[in-house]
Design a protein around this motif. Structure first.
Motif, PDB file in Angstrom:
ATOM      1  N   ILE A 182      -6.970   3.491  11.421  1.00  0.00           N
ATOM      2  CA  ILE A 182      -8.122   2.649  11.790  1.00  0.00           C
ATOM      3  C   ILE A 182      -7.959   1.250  11.207  1.00  0.00           C
ATOM      4  O   ILE A 182      -8.296   0.254  11.852  1.00  0.00           O
ATOM      5  CB  ILE A 182      -9.432   3.302  11.303  1.00  0.00           C
ATOM      6  N   THR A 183      -7.427   1.168   9.993  1.00  0.00           N
ATOM      7  CA  THR A 183      -7.228  -0.137   9.356  1.00  0.00           C
ATOM      8  C   THR A 183      -6.281  -1.008  10.168  1.00  0.00           C
ATOM      9  O   THR A 183      -6.514  -2.211  10.335  1.00  0.00           O
ATOM     10  CB  THR A 183      -6.689   0.043   7.927  1.00  0.00           C
ATOM     11  N   ARG A 184      -5.196  -0.419  10.671  1.00  0.00           N
ATOM     12  CA  ARG A 184      -4.253  -1.197  11.483  1.00  0.00           C
ATOM     13  C   ARG A 184      -4.916  -1.720  12.751  1.00  0.00           C
ATOM     14  O   ARG A 184      -4.554  -2.788  13.251  1.00  0.00           O
ATOM     15  CB  ARG A 184      -3.046  -0.330  11.844  1.00  0.00           C
ATOM     16  N   ALA A 185      -5.890  -0.985  13.263  1.00  0.00           N
ATOM     17  CA  ALA A 185      -6.520  -1.371  14.523  1.00  0.00           C
ATOM     18  C   ALA A 185      -7.624  -2.415  14.334  1.00  0.00           C
ATOM     19  O   ALA A 185      -7.705  -3.383  15.091  1.00  0.00           O
ATOM     20  CB  ALA A 185      -7.089  -0.134  15.221  1.00  0.00           C
ATOM     21  N   ILE A 186      -8.475  -2.242  13.308  1.00  0.00           N
ATOM     22  CA  ILE A 186      -9.663  -3.112  13.187  1.00  0.00           C
ATOM     23  C   ILE A 186      -9.742  -3.848  11.851  1.00  0.00           C
ATOM     24  O   ILE A 186     -10.681  -4.601  11.607  1.00  0.00           O
ATOM     25  CB  ILE A 186     -10.965  -2.314  13.410  1.00  0.00           C
ATOM     26  N   GLY A 187      -8.760  -3.657  10.977  1.00  0.00           N
ATOM     27  CA  GLY A 187      -8.723  -4.399   9.727  1.00  0.00           C
ATOM     28  C   GLY A 187      -9.902  -4.127   8.822  1.00  0.00           C
ATOM     29  O   GLY A 187     -10.296  -2.984   8.599  1.00  0.00           O
ATOM     30  N   ARG A 188     -10.485  -5.214   8.321  1.00  0.00           N
ATOM     31  CA  ARG A 188     -11.567  -5.137   7.331  1.00  0.00           C
ATOM     32  C   ARG A 188     -12.758  -4.319   7.797  1.00  0.00           C
ATOM     33  O   ARG A 188     -13.508  -3.770   6.978  1.00  0.00           O
ATOM     34  CB  ARG A 188     -12.013  -6.568   7.005  1.00  0.00           C
ATOM     35  N   GLN A 189     -12.969  -4.195   9.111  1.00  0.00           N
ATOM     36  CA  GLN A 189     -14.120  -3.471   9.628  1.00  0.00           C
ATOM     37  C   GLN A 189     -14.133  -2.012   9.180  1.00  0.00           C
ATOM     38  O   GLN A 189     -15.191  -1.391   9.126  1.00  0.00           O
ATOM     39  CB  GLN A 189     -14.146  -3.542  11.161  1.00  0.00           C
ATOM     40  N   VAL A 190     -12.962  -1.464   8.834  1.00  0.00           N
ATOM     41  CA  VAL A 190     -12.935  -0.079   8.362  1.00  0.00           C
ATOM     42  C   VAL A 190     -13.725   0.048   7.061  1.00  0.00           C
ATOM     43  O   VAL A 190     -14.398   1.064   6.820  1.00  0.00           O
ATOM     44  CB  VAL A 190     -11.491   0.417   8.182  1.00  0.00           C
TER      45      VAL A 190
END
Length: 502
Positions: A342-350
């Motif tokens: 999820i981090t790779r996809a949306i970064g800080r939003q995780v």
């Protein structure tokens, strides 16, 4: 590395040796023992309270004293490892942990227990960081990531098993023997790890730091400042907040101001500092450190509160209290498993999703305890909110450090990681002190109800107090959500920009 010493790992492009995996195994057994110790004790608190006659403040010290000692040992452990070798530090920490665990199990008074727990915390702080250091030494490239993933999974499982093991021991052997076995179980495991590590860990070829000095004064100022703040938070409510508590809080703040000036002085001299001043010139790093402290203060305390509520308030067994942690454990493992993707996809939003889920779950628990009849509250009632809390913590804990470290200069990444790890433990300790004070301060038991766990009056009083305390945890989680926005949106992009500007 000595020319006649075999390499710890075959090479960057080759897989690690079989010995490297065996070393990782023994290191993770030791680290798991420390993590399990942090969660298993919560289940035993009501039994210790009855056996030792512990006051609410003493119970807080049993938990927060350990957490503070554990966190403050991280930095000196790393420095001593650089000086005399990480193998020696690991063996020293494991041996001391086993002996102090036995001392906890044999404690005949509250003061003996608190003292042994502080020593146990120091010991855990000595050997726990060594696992991370050896992963850096033994594994390269993709294998290093795999080793860290294995570590995260094992430690998450250990954290989940702690309350279950504690509950089983107390249910099987009774309250008096059971809570003592919670500590004695560390003795044979610790001795096994000590002997195994003695023969397995490499005696030569360790990487050592080049910085000179130790910054003993900085460590003493940090310890004095935090202790001066924690003592009145834990003891103040029971003593009616006398003048000394306010003086202690003020002196704690003063020690931290002096610490900041001293660390800045060391930086100008080019000497080693416990808390490098240059890190805090980055506003995002300073906010990230506060985020780390607030986050750990918000969610670690709930197991302390729920354990007291479930046993001393509702009259349930220790085993039932252990089972209460299962939905959180499942959620935490699930969140951590998918956090990297999820981090790779949306970064800080995780991290936003993680802290928001934590706040939502905690708020739901507080509302359930304040609005539902206590006779209707069960493990099934709290299953979903605890599962959500677990998912939130899993999504945050796994990736958050890399976002905070990314706010510092790449050359300071090691020092930044050490500061963040220390702040996690300090946040745990401060959170337990604050939330524990709120819980006991709101607890209004009917006269003559002591020892009558499970009666309607006692259950209602504990439910009300727990709802307020967990509501405070929810508020801290909301603050953590806001602080996340101070971090970079994507770690890789931020690192590339930092390198380009360097």
């Amino acid at each position: 590395m000595s020319s006649n010493t075999p390499p710890l790992s075959p090479g960057v492009n080759d897989g690690p040796s079989r010995r490297s995996w065996w070393i990782l195994t023994v290191l993770l057994i030791g680290a798991s023992m420390s993590v399990m110790n942090a969660t298993i004790v919560n289940v035993a608190l009501p039994s210790m309270r009855a056996s030792l006659g512990a006051t609410p403040a003493a119970l807080s010290w049993i938990i927060s004293g350990w957490a503070l000692a554990f966190g403050l040992s991280f930095i000196p452990a790393g420095r001593l490892g650089d000086r005399i070798g990480h193998r020696r530090i690991f063996l020293l920490g494991i041996g001391l942990f086993a002996l102090s665990s036995a001392a906890c199990g044999m404690a005949q008074s509250v003061n003996q227990m608190i003292g042994a727990r502080i020593v146990q915390g120091i010991a855990g702080g000595l050997f726990f960081p060594t696992a991370t250091i050896y992963i850096q030494l033994l594994f390269k490239g993709a294998f290093r990531g795999k080793a860290f993933a294995v570590m995260a999974m094992v430690l998450g499982l250990a954290s989940a098993l702690g309350p279950m093991v504690g509950g089983l021991l107390i249910s099987a052997f009774g309250a008096e023997k059971g809570w003592r076995l919670v500590f004695f179980v560390n003795l044979p495991v610790g001795l096994l790890v000590f002997v195994w590590s003695f023969f397995l860990l490499p005696k030569k070829g360790e990487i050592r730091g080049t910085a000179k000095g130790f910054d003993l004064l900085g460590l003493l100022l940090l310890t004095a400042g935090l202790s001066a703040i924690l003592v009145p938070l834990i003891e103040g409510r029971a003593q009616g907040w006398p003048a000394w508590t306010y003086m202690s809080l003020a002196s704690g703040a003063g020690f931290l101001v002096i610490l900041a000036a001293w660390e800045k002085h060391l930086e100008h001299k080019g000497s080693f500092a416990v808390l490098p001043a240059k890190l805090f010139r980055h506003a995002s790093f300073s906010a990230g450190v506060v985020l780390e402290l607030v986050f750990y203060a918000s969610f670690v305390s709930i197991f302390y509160i729920l354990s007291l509520l479930w046993q001393s308030g509702f009259g349930n067994s220790a085993l039932s209290t252990g089972i209460l942690s299962v939905p959180f454990a499942f959620g935490s493992i699930l969140g951590a498993t998918y956090s990297a993707r999820i981090t790779r996809a949306i970064g800080r939003q995780v991290l936003v999703i993680g802290t928001a889920a934590l706040a939502l779950g905690l708020l739901s628990i507080a509302l359930i305890l304040s609005s539902m009849p206590v006779a209707s509250i069960s493990i099934y009632t709290l299953f979903l909110p605890l599962f959500v809390v677990g998912i939130g913590s899993g999504l945050f804990v796994a990736p958050n450090v890399q976002f905070i470290v990314a706010t510092a200069d790449p050359s300071d990444a090691g020092a930044a990681g050490g500061v963040v790890a220390t702040m996690q433990r300090i946040g745990t300790s401060i959170g337990l002190a604050i939330v524990g004070s709120v819980f006991w301060g709101c607890l209004d038991l009917p006269r003559g109800s002591i020892g009558r766990a499970g009666t309607a009056e006692v259950a209602n009083a504990f439910a009300h107090s727990a709802s307020v305390a967990i509501g405070v945890c929810a508020g801290l989680a909301v603050i953590a959500t806001a602080l996340v926005f101070s971090l970079p949106k994507f770690v890789d992009q931020h690192y590339r920009q930092a390198r380009a500007n360097a």
